[in-house]
Design a protein around this motif. Structure first.
Motif, PDB file in Angstrom:
ATOM      1  N   ARG A 189      19.104   6.518  19.215  1.00  0.00           N
ATOM      2  CA  ARG A 189      17.939   5.936  18.554  1.00  0.00           C
ATOM      3  C   ARG A 189      17.289   4.964  19.515  1.00  0.00           C
ATOM      4  O   ARG A 189      17.945   4.110  20.099  1.00  0.00           O
ATOM      5  N   THR A 190      15.992   5.106  19.664  1.00  0.00           N
ATOM      6  CA  THR A 190      15.249   4.237  20.574  1.00  0.00           C
ATOM      7  C   THR A 190      14.732   3.004  19.840  1.00  0.00           C
ATOM      8  O   THR A 190      14.801   2.896  18.617  1.00  0.00           O
ATOM      9  N   SER A 191      14.245   2.042  20.607  1.00  0.00           N
ATOM     10  CA  SER A 191      13.543   0.832  20.145  1.00  0.00           C
ATOM     11  C   SER A 191      14.460  -0.276  19.662  1.00  0.00           C
ATOM     12  O   SER A 191      13.987  -1.300  19.177  1.00  0.00           O
ATOM     13  N   GLY A 192      15.773  -0.104  19.782  1.00  0.00           N
ATOM     14  CA  GLY A 192      16.678  -1.170  19.415  1.00  0.00           C
ATOM     15  C   GLY A 192      17.123  -1.189  17.970  1.00  0.00           C
ATOM     16  O   GLY A 192      18.042  -1.939  17.622  1.00  0.00           O
ATOM     17  N   GLU A 193      16.498  -0.384  17.114  1.00  0.00           N
ATOM     18  CA  GLU A 193      16.946  -0.330  15.719  1.00  0.00           C
ATOM     19  C   GLU A 193      18.310   0.355  15.657  1.00  0.00           C
ATOM     20  O   GLU A 193      18.594   1.262  16.440  1.00  0.00           O
ATOM     21  N   GLN A 194      19.145  -0.070  14.701  1.00  0.00           N
ATOM     22  CA  GLN A 194      20.510   0.439  14.643  1.00  0.00           C
ATOM     23  C   GLN A 194      20.826   0.970  13.254  1.00  0.00           C
ATOM     24  O   GLN A 194      21.571   0.368  12.482  1.00  0.00           O
ATOM     25  N   ARG A 195      20.241   2.102  12.927  1.00  0.00           N
ATOM     26  CA  ARG A 195      20.522   2.789  11.672  1.00  0.00           C
ATOM     27  C   ARG A 195      20.193   4.268  11.857  1.00  0.00           C
ATOM     28  O   ARG A 195      19.468   4.644  12.781  1.00  0.00           O
ATOM     29  N   LEU A 196      20.697   5.114  10.959  1.00  0.00           N
ATOM     30  CA  LEU A 196      20.526   6.566  11.080  1.00  0.00           C
ATOM     31  C   LEU A 196      19.322   7.093  10.305  1.00  0.00           C
ATOM     32  O   LEU A 196      18.897   8.223  10.541  1.00  0.00           O
ATOM     33  N   SER A 197      18.811   6.313   9.378  1.00  0.00           N
ATOM     34  CA  SER A 197      17.573   6.661   8.671  1.00  0.00           C
ATOM     35  C   SER A 197      17.585   8.078   8.094  1.00  0.00           C
ATOM     36  O   SER A 197      16.620   8.826   8.221  1.00  0.00           O
ATOM     37  N   ASN A 198      18.709   8.449   7.469  1.00  0.00           N
ATOM     38  CA  ASN A 198      18.766   9.712   6.731  1.00  0.00           C
ATOM     39  C   ASN A 198      18.587  10.918   7.656  1.00  0.00           C
ATOM     40  O   ASN A 198      17.962  11.899   7.283  1.00  0.00           O
ATOM     41  N   PHE A 199      19.162  10.852   8.839  1.00  0.00           N
ATOM     42  CA  PHE A 199      19.006  11.916   9.838  1.00  0.00           C
ATOM     43  C   PHE A 199      20.352  12.554  10.145  1.00  0.00           C
ATOM     44  O   PHE A 199      21.275  11.878  10.622  1.00  0.00           O
ATOM     45  N   LEU A 200      20.505  13.833   9.846  1.00  0.00           N
ATOM     46  CA  LEU A 200      21.676  14.627  10.224  1.00  0.00           C
ATOM     47  C   LEU A 200      22.990  13.919   9.877  1.00  0.00           C
ATOM     48  O   LEU A 200      23.913  13.850  10.685  1.00  0.00           O
ATOM     49  N   LEU A 201      23.089  13.445   8.646  1.00  0.00           N
ATOM     50  CA  LEU A 201      24.248  12.647   8.265  1.00  0.00           C
ATOM     51  C   LEU A 201      25.541  13.461   8.295  1.00  0.00           C
ATOM     52  O   LEU A 201      26.582  12.965   8.733  1.00  0.00           O
TER      53      LEU A 201
END
Length: 241
Positions: A189-201
Motif C-alpha cells: 500500500r502506497t502513501s503511508g496508510e496502513q490498512r487493507l481497505s477491503n482488498f483481497l482479504l
C-alpha cells in the motif's frame, strides 16, 4: 581450495497486489486539481505493469476502484471512469504486444455499458496471451466477494450438488471470483496508510504486508524492485516455526 558457494537466490513473489493510494495528496502538494493526481496515477500503472513483467511477477493485481469509492464526489468518479476508458484504449495494443493478459475482478458490469464493452473487449483480445496477468479490481470489495462465494456454495448445498461437509478452505477459495489466482504473496500500500481497505482479504491471508510512504503517482520500477527486495528478506512461516 574450497569452492565458493553462491548464495541462494532471494524468494520472489508470484502474486503482487497493490493498493494504489495518494493521487489526491500528490496533486494537493502541487496545488493541482485531484484529476491531475489521477492522471499521474495512470502513468504509474503503465510503469509498474512493465516493471512487474521485467521482474517476472506472474500476477499483478491493482486496486483501481473499490465498491466504496462511489461515495466520492460525482465529478471525481466521472473523471476516474474517463481515465479508465483512456487507459484501455491507449494501452490495449501494448498489452497485446507485450504478451500481458488482462483480467478484471469486481462488479464491473455495474459500470456504464460502453465501459463494460471496452473492458470485455480488452479481456477477450488479451486472452490468448501467455505472459504475466494484470488484474484490475474495479467496483471491488473483498467482503462482497466472500459473501457471493458463500451464496454460491449455499445454493450448491440446497440443490444437492454438494454436502455441507464438503465445504473446506479449498472449495471456498475456488468459489471466489478470483479463485483461480494464486494467493497474494506481497501486498503493497502506497502513501503511508496502513490498512487493507477491503482488498483481497481471503487471498492475502498469508501475504507479506508492506506499507510505503511513496505516493502512488511517484511509484515506479525502482520502488517495486525495492519492495521485492524487502519481500526476499522476510521469513514466511505460514503458521509454522
Amino acid at each position: 581450495m574450497a569452492t565458493a558457494v553462491e548464495p541462494a537466490p532471494a524468494a520472489r513473489p508470484r502474486h503482487v497486489a497493490i493498493i494504489m493510494d495518494g493521487n489526491g495528496r500528490w496533486a494537493k502538494a502541487r496545488r493541482l486539481p485531484r484529476i491531475a493526481g489521477h492522471k499521474q496515477g495512470v502513468e504509474a500503472v503503465r510503469r509498474v505493469t512493465r516493471a512487474a513483467r521485467d521482474q517476472q511477477i506472474e500476477v499483478l493485481t491493482l486496486y483501481a476502484f473499490s465498491s466504496e469509492n462511489w461515495r466520492r464526489p460525482e465529478d471525481e468518479v466521472h473523471d476516474l471512469m474517463g481515465l479508465l476508458r483512456h487507459f484501455l484504449r491507449a494501452e490495449l495494443d501494448d498489452l497485446v504486444a507485450e504478451n500481458v493478459r488482462l483480467r478484471v475482478i469486481g462488479d464491473y458490469q455495474a459500470l456504464s455499458n460502453d465501459l463494460v464493452a471496452l473492458i470485455e473487449g480488452a479481456i477477450v483480445r488479451t486472452s490468448t496471451n501467455t505472459g504475466p496477468l494484470l488484474v484490475i479490481a474495479l467496483n471491488y470489495g473483498a467482503q462482497a466477494e466472500i459473501a457471493a462465494a458463500a451464496r454460491h456454495l449455499a445454493g450448491a448445498v440446497q440443490a444437492g450438488e454438494i454436502g455441507v461437509e464438503h465445504i473446506d478452505e479449498q472449495r471456498f477459495a475456488a468459489a471466489l471470483q478470483s479463485g483461480d489466482l494464486p494467493p497474494v504473496d506481497l501486498m503493497i500500500r502506497t502513501s503511508g496508510e496502513q490498512r487493507l481497505s477491503n482488498f483481497l482479504l481471503w487471498q492475502a491471508a498469508y501475504a507479506e504486508l508492506l506499507f510505503v510512504e511513496t505516493l502512488w503517482p511517484d511509484f515506479d520500477g525502482d520502488t517495486l524492485a525495492r519492495a521485492i527486495d524487502v519481500f526476499g528478506q522476510r521469513q514466511r512461516r505460514f503458521g509454522g516455526l
